[in-house]
Motif scaffolding. Structure first.
Motif, PDB file in Angstrom:
ATOM      1  N   ARG A 143      -6.604  -8.968   3.905  1.00  0.00           N
ATOM      2  CA  ARG A 143      -6.713  -8.074   2.649  1.00  0.00           C
ATOM      3  C   ARG A 143      -5.724  -8.487   1.452  1.00  0.00           C
ATOM      4  O   ARG A 143      -4.702  -8.719   1.653  1.00  0.00           O
ATOM      5  CB  ARG A 143      -6.347  -6.682   3.256  1.00  0.00           C
ATOM      6  CG  ARG A 143      -6.546  -5.510   2.242  1.00  0.00           C
ATOM      7  CD  ARG A 143      -6.458  -4.350   3.081  1.00  0.00           C
ATOM      8  NE  ARG A 143      -5.156  -4.090   4.104  1.00  0.00           N
ATOM      9  CZ  ARG A 143      -4.156  -3.789   3.599  1.00  0.00           C
ATOM     10  NH1 ARG A 143      -4.010  -3.287   2.190  1.00  0.00           N
ATOM     11  NH2 ARG A 143      -2.995  -3.495   4.061  1.00  0.00           N
ATOM     12  N   ARG A 189       8.829  -4.894   8.115  1.00  0.00           N
ATOM     13  CA  ARG A 189       8.034  -5.172   6.832  1.00  0.00           C
ATOM     14  C   ARG A 189       8.240  -6.842   6.495  1.00  0.00           C
ATOM     15  O   ARG A 189       8.936  -7.478   6.824  1.00  0.00           O
ATOM     16  CB  ARG A 189       9.023  -4.348   5.482  1.00  0.00           C
ATOM     17  CG  ARG A 189       8.951  -3.028   5.669  1.00  0.00           C
ATOM     18  CD  ARG A 189       9.959  -2.418   4.453  1.00  0.00           C
ATOM     19  NE  ARG A 189      10.073  -0.997   4.721  1.00  0.00           N
ATOM     20  CZ  ARG A 189      11.046  -0.387   4.093  1.00  0.00           C
ATOM     21  NH1 ARG A 189      12.140  -1.207   3.175  1.00  0.00           N
ATOM     22  NH2 ARG A 189      11.387   0.845   4.288  1.00  0.00           N
ATOM     23  N   THR A 203       0.768  -1.967   0.723  1.00  0.00           N
ATOM     24  CA  THR A 203       0.601  -0.548   1.099  1.00  0.00           C
ATOM     25  C   THR A 203       1.217   0.420  -0.069  1.00  0.00           C
ATOM     26  O   THR A 203       2.207  -0.238  -0.699  1.00  0.00           O
ATOM     27  CB  THR A 203       1.161  -0.105   2.339  1.00  0.00           C
ATOM     28  OG1 THR A 203       2.658  -0.415   2.552  1.00  0.00           O
ATOM     29  CG2 THR A 203       0.493  -0.782   3.540  1.00  0.00           C
ATOM     30  N   LEU A 245      -2.710  -3.088  -4.857  1.00  0.00           N
ATOM     31  CA  LEU A 245      -3.050  -1.690  -5.028  1.00  0.00           C
ATOM     32  C   LEU A 245      -3.988  -1.501  -6.108  1.00  0.00           C
ATOM     33  O   LEU A 245      -3.345  -1.957  -7.076  1.00  0.00           O
ATOM     34  CB  LEU A 245      -1.896  -0.716  -4.861  1.00  0.00           C
ATOM     35  CG  LEU A 245      -1.263  -0.664  -3.401  1.00  0.00           C
ATOM     36  CD1 LEU A 245      -0.123   0.418  -3.684  1.00  0.00           C
ATOM     37  CD2 LEU A 245      -2.090  -0.411  -2.125  1.00  0.00           C
ATOM     38  N   GLU A 292      -5.156   2.698  -4.386  1.00  0.00           N
ATOM     39  CA  GLU A 292      -5.870   2.440  -3.256  1.00  0.00           C
ATOM     40  C   GLU A 292      -5.841   1.052  -2.858  1.00  0.00           C
ATOM     41  O   GLU A 292      -5.724  -0.019  -3.656  1.00  0.00           O
ATOM     42  CB  GLU A 292      -7.143   2.675  -3.638  1.00  0.00           C
ATOM     43  CG  GLU A 292      -7.594   4.245  -4.184  1.00  0.00           C
ATOM     44  CD  GLU A 292      -7.011   5.258  -2.893  1.00  0.00           C
ATOM     45  OE1 GLU A 292      -7.595   4.640  -1.674  1.00  0.00           O
ATOM     46  OE2 GLU A 292      -6.974   6.378  -3.014  1.00  0.00           O
ATOM     47  N   SER A 293      -5.576   0.828  -1.629  1.00  0.00           N
ATOM     48  CA  SER A 293      -5.723  -0.618  -0.959  1.00  0.00           C
ATOM     49  C   SER A 293      -7.049  -1.270  -1.149  1.00  0.00           C
ATOM     50  O   SER A 293      -7.962  -0.450  -1.201  1.00  0.00           O
ATOM     51  CB  SER A 293      -5.108  -0.518   0.547  1.00  0.00           C
ATOM     52  OG  SER A 293      -3.835  -0.102   0.882  1.00  0.00           O
TER      53      SER A 293
END
Length: 259
Positions: free
Chosen positions: A145, A100, A43, A149, A153-154
């Motif tokens: 996912r 996290r 993220t 990045l 942007e993910s």
């Protein structure tokens, strides 16, 4: 009036350096993650949190300097602010760290490769590996996912690129975006090497590159498994591996290093 003790001076100096190193680094990472071609983050890092800590530390440092200029005594509260800011910020970080993941982007990419390899291996016959892009594309749904990045942007999902008549795993993939799994099929479908485009383990920012550790591409070998052979493991394989011969030679592609 006397100046603060050497212990107080040293404590404030060390606190200021620690804050600048930790939160200055976090702020730099947050800025770079928004502009780099590829960043090794799941993220986008927060800009606000390190900026607030640095701003508060600047106010505390100003109070410390004012105290020195006015030759305040040891009990002056302004001499305590920098250590308080450091301890308080680290405590908040510790609380937030519970939510996290401790895994790095390379760890998560390696697990995705293993999952894809296992699924592809389950669809391999005793004579040849699968090479139908539609079949292989469906395996990506299990991977989640990508842990990278792209310009802040993910990435919503992994993508797949199937290559034919390969002599080994892909080691350089110019123009291929991060989060792409490269499925490189050997002649006669006698094996397939699985690699991924992301970043080398030693880098957190940079152009997209095949995921590697210490300069060695991280990959797995999918191969036909005759009925009388045991199921292959999921270890990452030697960089000089080649697909097994039709006779079932199992020496080529033996594991050398774990993920």
């Amino acid at each position: 009036m006397t100046l603060p003790s050497r212990k107080t001076l040293l404590g404030n100096a060390l606190s200021l350096m620690a804050i600048a190193w930790i939160y200055g680094g976090d702020l730099s990472d947050a800025v770079r993650a928004r502009t780099a071609d590829v960043s090794a983050f799941m993220t986008v890092p927060s800009l606000e949190r390190p900026a607030v800590v640095l701003a508060v530390a600047a106010v505390a440092a100003l109070a410390f300097v004012v105290g020195l200029l006015q030759r305040k005594e040891e009990g002056f509260k302004g001499y305590r602010l920098l250590p308080i800011v450091l301890v308080g910020s680290l405590f908040v970080d510790l609380v937030l760290s519970e939510s996290r993941t401790p895994l790095t982007s390379t760890d998560i990419a390696s697990m995705a490769l293993q999952r894809f390899h296992q699924s592809a291996q389950e669809r391999t016959s005793a004579l040849e590996v699968p090479d139908d892009p539609r079949l292989l594309q469906s395996l990506l749904e299990e991977l989640g996912r990508p842990p990278y990045l792209v310009r802040g942007e993910s990435l919503p999902a992994y993508t797949l690129q199937v290559r034919k008549d390969c002599e080994g795993p892909v080691r350089d993939a110019p123009g291929v975006r991060a989060g792409t799994i490269l499925y490189c099929v050997a002649p006669a479908r006698q094996g397939a090497w699985v690699t991924m485009v992301g970043l080398p383990a030693e880098e957190r920012f940079g152009p997209p590159a095949v995921v590697s550790v210490a300069g060695e591409a991280r990959f797995l070998l999918v191969r036909p498994i005759p009925p009388d052979e045991a199921e292959p493991g999921a270890a990452f394989r030697d960089s000089l591996a080649a697909p097994p011969s039709p006779a079932g030679d199992t020496d080529a592609g033996s594991p050398r290093a774990g993920p």
